[in-house]
Design an enzyme around this catalytic site. Structure first.
Site, short mmCIF file in Angstrom:
data_model
loop_
_atom_site.label_atom_id
_atom_site.label_comp_id
_atom_site.label_asym_id
_atom_site.label_seq_id
_atom_site.Cartn_x
_atom_site.Cartn_y
_atom_site.Cartn_z
N ASN A 66 3.30 -2.05 12.08
CA ASN A 66 2.66 -0.78 12.34
C ASN A 66 1.22 -1.35 12.54
O ASN A 66 0.60 -2.01 11.78
CB ASN A 66 2.70 0.22 11.38
CG ASN A 66 4.02 0.45 11.00
OD1 ASN A 66 4.95 0.59 11.59
ND2 ASN A 66 4.20 0.19 9.59
N GLU B 226 10.25 2.04 13.93
CA GLU B 226 10.86 1.43 14.93
C GLU B 226 12.64 1.47 14.43
O GLU B 226 12.59 1.33 13.26
CB GLU B 226 10.43 -0.07 14.96
CG GLU B 226 11.22 -0.85 16.01
CD GLU B 226 10.78 -2.01 16.31
OE1 GLU B 226 9.83 -2.65 15.68
OE2 GLU B 226 11.52 -2.86 17.00
N HIS C 131 4.67 -13.65 11.11
CA HIS C 131 5.16 -12.89 12.20
C HIS C 131 4.75 -11.50 12.33
O HIS C 131 4.28 -11.17 13.41
CB HIS C 131 6.68 -12.66 11.69
CG HIS C 131 7.61 -11.96 12.60
ND1 HIS C 131 8.32 -12.61 13.69
CD2 HIS C 131 7.91 -10.71 12.79
CE1 HIS C 131 8.95 -11.49 14.49
NE2 HIS C 131 8.71 -10.58 13.92
N GLU C 132 4.66 -10.84 11.42
CA GLU C 132 4.14 -9.23 11.54
C GLU C 132 2.61 -9.14 11.78
O GLU C 132 2.40 -8.51 13.08
CB GLU C 132 3.96 -8.48 10.09
CG GLU C 132 5.71 -8.40 9.80
CD GLU C 132 6.66 -8.06 10.64
OE1 GLU C 132 6.52 -7.15 11.56
OE2 GLU C 132 7.97 -8.38 10.29
N HIS D 122 2.40 -9.99 15.60
CA HIS D 122 2.76 -8.56 16.54
C HIS D 122 1.37 -8.08 16.93
O HIS D 122 1.54 -7.10 17.91
CB HIS D 122 3.59 -7.98 15.81
CG HIS D 122 5.00 -8.05 15.79
ND1 HIS D 122 5.65 -8.34 17.16
CD2 HIS D 122 5.95 -8.02 14.89
CE1 HIS D 122 7.02 -8.37 17.21
NE2 HIS D 122 7.33 -8.22 15.77
ZN ZN Z 1 9.14 -8.54 14.80
#
Ligand code: ZN
Length: 856
Positions: free
Chosen positions: A272, A128, A304-305, A308
């Site tokens: 990822n 990203e 947070h990850e 996602h």
């Molecule tokens: Zn983020």
């Protein structure tokens, strides 16, 4: 992803892709010299494209060497394609076809840390936003979603661990000590979510049973010797997975969830699919080497990850203009998680401080534009107003996830799902997504004793920003209350401010009340209301809304500091009214039941925040005034602080919210006491705590060392070198040591920072080291803004060095210089000169160039 600088992309530029890629089969052959990548693409013309008819396929590629290319199995000669400006163009392609591309690159020379690179001997990736094009030629945009398989071949001894997205489906051995694995990701994803890791890593394993009863293997991979520091992170993963099931009904979807911690990483972490890559900073923790704040940050970044996986991965964003769709939504989710699992008010205070220190400043500067990764203003406000109807909010989220699963969505799609689920028209809320700048509420009130009515008049102003001179009124949810003169609450309500001018009337109010406005920080706006010191002292001591109690204390302190600044500038005597310290003492003595919040209540606003309140920032006056106030409070409350300190000095370390709060307040008392010129106190409190905690409690060690690093005496040197020798084997701890020294208030800090650039532990190629030393120095107002301009010059010279190595990190370091308009004429000239000298650099990267030119 956490923390990344992005280029603005404009919505009106969006066009659907001409071609789509259904599947991509990758094969990586990793050798010490090259990484060779074979990619097999199944491509088809996009039926929705109007421009695909000219039959030209254009793929992106950067810093890679094309070795061969074949269309439908037939090799293409150089005459059949073109490579120019980072694009590979193939004319006259059929409607459906396969493409075989072989490229190679040298990951060991990739210091930009974008694409495939090596970190401490291990291969890893960061794709990203546009790193995948540094691996192979591809349609490197989020709305091209494909199914991936990834085969990795490497030496078994050096790279026993070979990881990619999805589930492991095959593996085997080859001649010459090499081995291979094959991963398959059953979910379609955009290329920015691709990941690969190859190396010699250890892992910690656990499992999670999902709400539907599926078993998921959890693994955290770390460099050898760090396994015992991953336990907290593992607990955090399980906590986040359970929370997302309970609060959002979201279940994990693969058989395995992996996290890899690497030491060279531009960001905090990256989501990822199935294979998150983290900066070691957000994984490794033990009480002796990580602080309470580190523990809390680890939980929130992991959450947070993980979150996602749905908000970003299963439902991705159509283009980078929609970035706040995935980032804003996910930040909202991780903030709710932190509020649920730590302290609601302290978490809110931290979020608001963050917002004010970064977002509001950017919004008022030349870089203001409505959508940015760090920007959660837009989406956050959306929730604050819909969230009061929890059922409707959850229905909206469910509909959004179900409807767009496996697709690339837009902010429009998101709002539409909420409109449909709630049955409410939300068009005014959409303005938060396309109007930049921070709205200001100007509040006036009037009390009429004869009719016992109280009127609030609220004017909504949004200042012009670049490209947007006129703004429409927004929908601003304003949570508020009224207190009478004795501090008793007489009203509390949620007001909807929807027009440029609004009036609200309250009946049966027996005496002139004091308004408590924007409780819980119910919208990301600024509020202007003429509070007297008496009003603020009363709210600080009595407001029922704890967030606003804190807020009133901050305003009270800011007003006082601004008066001290004025006195300092006019060379007048500085003095502090007794009512101020009396209020501080009252709060200290009556709020002991919530020590963590109390510590926040008694922390003075930062120099950075104070500078935001001034038309022309006077760094020296701000520093002098704030230091004067700190010392004054310390003198007046010395006995209270010392008593509390002694009672709580020697507790053993436990990580729970109760103990975190105690430590936080104890260390705040310490920091006040250490401002006093009292050798006895420095020894009895500071040095003693430092020595006792050095090998078992990093929270207390750092708190003591921070105080000592601001005191000019022989113990300072002794403590700093003692710390380094004790901890030099631990890179993350050494980062703290660098940051402390770069943040010191003492004279000579810049020359010390320059010396540290040559220290054996400093490495300019490692982003964490750069943030620790250079980043911290850029945030040290008195020294960075030294009148001589040396601080600016040093930063600019360092940016030039970084620009050649890692443009993303170089760009990050430019920020303090871009605020030049806020300072006095002399400093403006000095800062501008440095920005202009940067532009004179022939090899300036796009990242740095854009920031510099925009700010000039
Ligand atoms: Zn983020």
């Amino acid at each position: 992803m956490k923390d990344q600088h992005m280029h603005p992309v404009y919505l009106h530029d969006y066009q659907v892709p001409d071609y789509l890629i259904d599947t991509i089969d990758l094969e990586f052959d990793l050798t010490e010299e090259y990484a060779t990548v074979k990619s097999h693409l199944v491509v088809k013309r996009n039926p929705e494209s109007t421009t695909a008819k000219n039959n030209t396929l254009t793929l992106q590629g950067e810093a890679i060497e094309l070795q061969s290319i074949a269309l439908n199995g037939k090799p293409l000669s150089a005459a059949h394609y073109q490579i120019a400006g980072g694009l590979l163009t193939i004319p006259s392609v059929p409607e459906n076809f396969t493409l075989d591309i072989q490229t190679r690159m040298k990951p060991q020379e990739n210091t930009a840390l974008s694409g495939l690179y090596k970190s401490s001997g291990n291969y890893c990736t960061q794709c990203e936003a546009q790193g995948f094009r540094r691996i192979t030629y591809f349609l490197d945009r989020p709305d091209v979603m494909a199914r991936y398989t990834t085969k990795i071949i490497a030496d078994e001894k050096h790279y026993p661990v070979l990881l990619s997205n999805g589930n492991l489906i095959q593996s085997g051995k080859l001649a010459n000590g090499r081995h291979w694995v094959k991963w398959e990701d059953p979910f379609k994803k955009p290329s920015y979510l691709f990941a690969l890791v190859a190396g010699n890593l250890e892992f910690l394993e656990d499992e999670f049973i999902t709400m539907s009863g599926r078993r998921v293997v959890l693994r955290i991979y770390v460099e050898t010797g760090n396994q015992d520091k991953a336990g907290h992170a593992m607990q955090a993963v399980k906590k986040a997975m359970r929370w997302d099931e309970e609060k959002f009904g979201r279940e994990y979807d693969l058989d395995i969830y992996m996290i890899v911690a690497v030491s060279d990483f531009n960001m905090g972490a990256m989501e990822n699919k199935g294979l998150n890559i983290f900066n070691t900073k957000y994984i490794l923790a033990k009480p002796e080497s990580a602080t309470d704040l580190d523990y809390i940050h680890i939980e929130s970044v992991i959450a947070h990850e993980y979150f996602h996986n749905w908000s970003g991965n299963r439902v991705t964003c159509r283009d980078w203009f929609q970035l706040s769709l995935k980032e804003g939504l996910t930040i909202f989710r991780d903030q709710s998680f932190t509020a649920d699992t730590t302290s609601r008010t302290v978490a809110r205070i931290a979020d608001v401080n963050d917002l004010r220190n970064s977002q509001f400043i950017e919004d008022s500067g030349p870089l203001a534009h409505p959508v940015r990764p760090d920007s959660y203003i837009e989406i956050n406000n959306f929730y604050t107003s819909t969230i009061y109807n929890k059922g409707a909010f959850r229905r909206g989220m469910d509909l959004y996830f179900t409807r767009h699963d496996g697709h690339a969505a837009t902010i429009e799609d998101f709002v539409a799902a909420h409109e449909e689920a709630s049955g409410i028209e939300l068009s005014q809320l959409r303005l938060w997504y396309n109007q930049a700048g921070t709205p200001l509420l100007e509040v006036h009130d009037h009390y009429d004793a004869s009719s016992q009515t109280y009127k609030l008049k609220i004017k909504q102003v949004c200042p012009p920003t670049p490209g947007q001179p006129n703004k429409k009124p927004m929908h601003i949810p304003l949570l508020m209350g009224l207190l009478d003169q004795s501090g008793k609450e007489v009203a509390s309500q949620l007001l909807h401010v929807t027009h440029s001018e609004n009036e609200f009337v309250f009946d049966h109010i027996k005496s002139k009340p004091i308004p408590s406005l924007l409780r819980q920080f119910s919208a990301p706006v600024k509020v202007k209301y003429q509070y007297s010191d008496v009003d603020l002292a009363l709210l600080f001591q009595h407001d029922t809304d704890l967030f606003n109690r804190w807020e009133a204390g901050q305003k009270y302190a800011v007003n006082l500091i601004l008066r001290l600044i004025d006195a300092y500038q006019h060379k007048k005597q500085l003095s502090i009214p007794d009512e101020f310290t009396a209020a501080f003492q009252h709060v200290f003595r009556t709020m002991q039941q919530d020590k963590w919040l109390l510590a926040e209540m008694l922390t003075l606003p930062s120099e950075k925040y104070i500078s935001e309140q001034m038309a022309v920032v006077d760094v020296d006056a701000i520093h002098a005034a704030r230091e004067f106030l700190l010392k004054h409070i310390a003198l007046r409350l010395k006995d209270d602080f010392a008593k509390f300190y002694r009672e709580n000095a020697d507790a053993t370390y436990l990580f729970n919210m109760e103990e975190v709060g105690k430590r936080c307040l104890k260390n705040l008392c310490l920091s006040y006491l250490m401002t006093l010129d009292d050798k006895h106190i420095h020894e009895e409190f500071g040095m003693r705590q430092f020595k006792n905690a050095l090998s078992n409690n990093m929270t207390d060690t750092i708190a003591a060392l921070r105080c000592l690093s601001n005191v000019e005496n022989s113990q300072r040197e002794q403590a700093l070198s003692g710390f380094y020798h004790h901890w030099k084997h631990d890179a993350l701890v050494v980062d703290k040591w660098f940051a402390l020294q770069a943040s010191s208030k003492l004279p000579g800090t810049l020359s010390h920072v320059k010396k540290l650039m040559h220290h054996e532990a400093f490495d300019i190629k490692n982003p964490n080291k750069v943030y620790a030393l250079i980043g911290a120095f850029g945030n040290n107002p008195v020294h960075f803004h030294a009148k001589s301009g040396e601080g600016y010059q040093f930063l600019a010279e360092t940016i030039v060095q970084l620009n050649a190595l890692n443009p993303q990190i170089a760009a990050r370091m430019v920020t303090p210089l871009t605020q030049w308009k806020r300072y006095d004429k002399d400093r403006q000239v000095l800062m501008r000169n440095q920005l202009e000298s940067l532009l004179g650099n022939k090899n300036l990267s796009k990242d740095v160039f854009e920031l510099v030119t925009k700010s000039l």
